[in-house]
Design a protein around this motif. Structure first.
Motif, short mmCIF file in Angstrom:
data_model
loop_
_atom_site.label_atom_id
_atom_site.label_comp_id
_atom_site.label_asym_id
_atom_site.label_seq_id
_atom_site.Cartn_x
_atom_site.Cartn_y
_atom_site.Cartn_z
N HIS A 30 44.70 34.07 48.40
CA HIS A 30 44.03 34.75 47.29
C HIS A 30 43.61 36.15 47.72
CE1 HIS A 30 43.71 31.16 44.75
NE2 HIS A 30 43.63 30.52 45.90
N VAL A 31 43.73 37.08 46.81
CA VAL A 31 43.39 38.47 47.12
C VAL A 31 41.95 38.81 46.73
CG1 VAL A 31 45.77 39.28 46.97
CG2 VAL A 31 44.34 39.30 44.93
N ASP A 32 41.21 37.84 46.22
CA ASP A 32 39.83 38.09 45.80
C ASP A 32 38.97 38.59 46.95
OD1 ASP A 32 40.97 35.59 44.21
OD2 ASP A 32 39.62 36.71 42.88
N THR A 35 39.14 42.28 47.01
CA THR A 35 38.34 42.84 45.93
C THR A 35 36.87 42.83 46.31
OG1 THR A 35 39.95 42.04 44.33
CG2 THR A 35 37.78 42.61 43.49
N VAL A 64 43.40 45.99 43.08
CA VAL A 64 43.66 44.65 43.58
C VAL A 64 43.44 43.62 42.46
CG1 VAL A 64 42.97 42.91 45.27
CG2 VAL A 64 43.04 45.31 45.94
N LYS A 65 42.31 43.70 41.81
CA LYS A 65 41.96 42.85 40.66
C LYS A 65 41.23 43.75 39.67
CE LYS A 65 42.49 38.30 41.73
NZ LYS A 65 42.52 37.11 40.95
N ILE A 66 41.43 43.57 38.40
CA ILE A 66 40.91 44.49 37.39
C ILE A 66 39.39 44.47 37.25
CG2 ILE A 66 41.14 42.90 35.45
CD1 ILE A 66 42.13 46.57 35.27
N LEU A 67 38.74 43.39 37.61
CA LEU A 67 37.31 43.22 37.32
C LEU A 67 36.39 44.27 37.95
CD1 LEU A 67 37.00 39.35 37.27
CD2 LEU A 67 37.05 40.94 35.36
N SER A 112 51.58 42.91 34.61
CA SER A 112 50.69 41.87 35.11
C SER A 112 49.32 41.95 34.44
CB SER A 112 50.54 41.97 36.63
OG SER A 112 49.96 43.20 36.99
N VAL A 113 48.88 43.14 34.07
CA VAL A 113 47.59 43.28 33.38
C VAL A 113 47.67 42.65 31.99
CG1 VAL A 113 45.94 44.94 32.43
CG2 VAL A 113 46.93 45.31 34.70
N PHE A 116 47.64 38.95 32.38
CA PHE A 116 46.30 38.53 32.76
C PHE A 116 45.41 38.38 31.53
CE2 PHE A 116 41.96 39.93 33.81
CZ PHE A 116 41.60 38.93 34.70
N TRP A 120 43.91 34.84 30.10
CA TRP A 120 42.57 34.67 30.66
C TRP A 120 41.64 34.06 29.62
CZ3 TRP A 120 38.51 38.86 31.92
CH2 TRP A 120 37.64 38.39 32.89
#
Length: 168
Positions: A30-32, A35, A64-67, A112-113, A116, A120
């Protein structure tokens, strides 16, 4: 340094020796964790009022992650205009550089966005609640609208609040 400033050095082992970091990042792929690293870096830089660097850290985290991109909104509302400009310059430069590199390498990150956001569901009971009356997409949109309104209320109500250790 962040824990020291908050007087919470005793909590360092809870994070540093957590097997979750190794299992999720190393074993699970996981890449979290990356992030979280960039968000933690942004917190440290915010304590030093290095707003361009905060923007860069959040921008890389958003690549890495949009959040982490969502953190720009409360910062932009709570900081003085000069700090907001520096924050957005740093974040914008990081995001533009990241997407430019991706496109030059022949990648298509925007797909990918879209996937997502179309899949989601937040794992949220609010979305599940609205899904009983609305289709999935509408339930997510209503939940986002209500969440956004709640965020705006909190930000408007507590605009003058400044966390300890952060100078503007």
């Amino acid at each position: 340094d962040v824990l020291r400033r908050a007087g919470s050095e005793r909590n360092l082992p809870l994070v540093a020796f957590s097997p979750l970091l190794v299992l999720e990042g190393g074993v699970g792929g996981h890449v979290d964790i990356f992030t979280a690293l960039f968000v933690a870096m942004a917190v440290k830089l915010a304590l030093d009022s290095r707003w361009v660097h905060v923007g860069v850290a959040l921008g890389i985290g958003a690549l890495v992650k949009i959040l982490p991109a969502l953190l720009f909104l409360p910062l932009a509302i709570s900081l003085p205009r000069s700090a907001v400009r520096r924050l957005l310059v740093g974040g914008g430069a990081a995001i533009i550089a990241g997407y430019t590199a991706a496109f030059l390498l022949g990648l298509h990150p925007m797909g990918s966005v879209a996937t997502f956001f179309s899949n989601w569901r937040f794992g949220s009971p609010v979305v599940a609640f609205f899904s009983t009356w609305l289709d999935g997409r509408s339930a997510v949109l209503v939940s986002l609208l209500l969440g956004g309104l709640a965020l705006l209320y909190v930000l408007a109500r507590y605009r003058e609040y400044r966390p300890a250790g952060i100078s503007m």
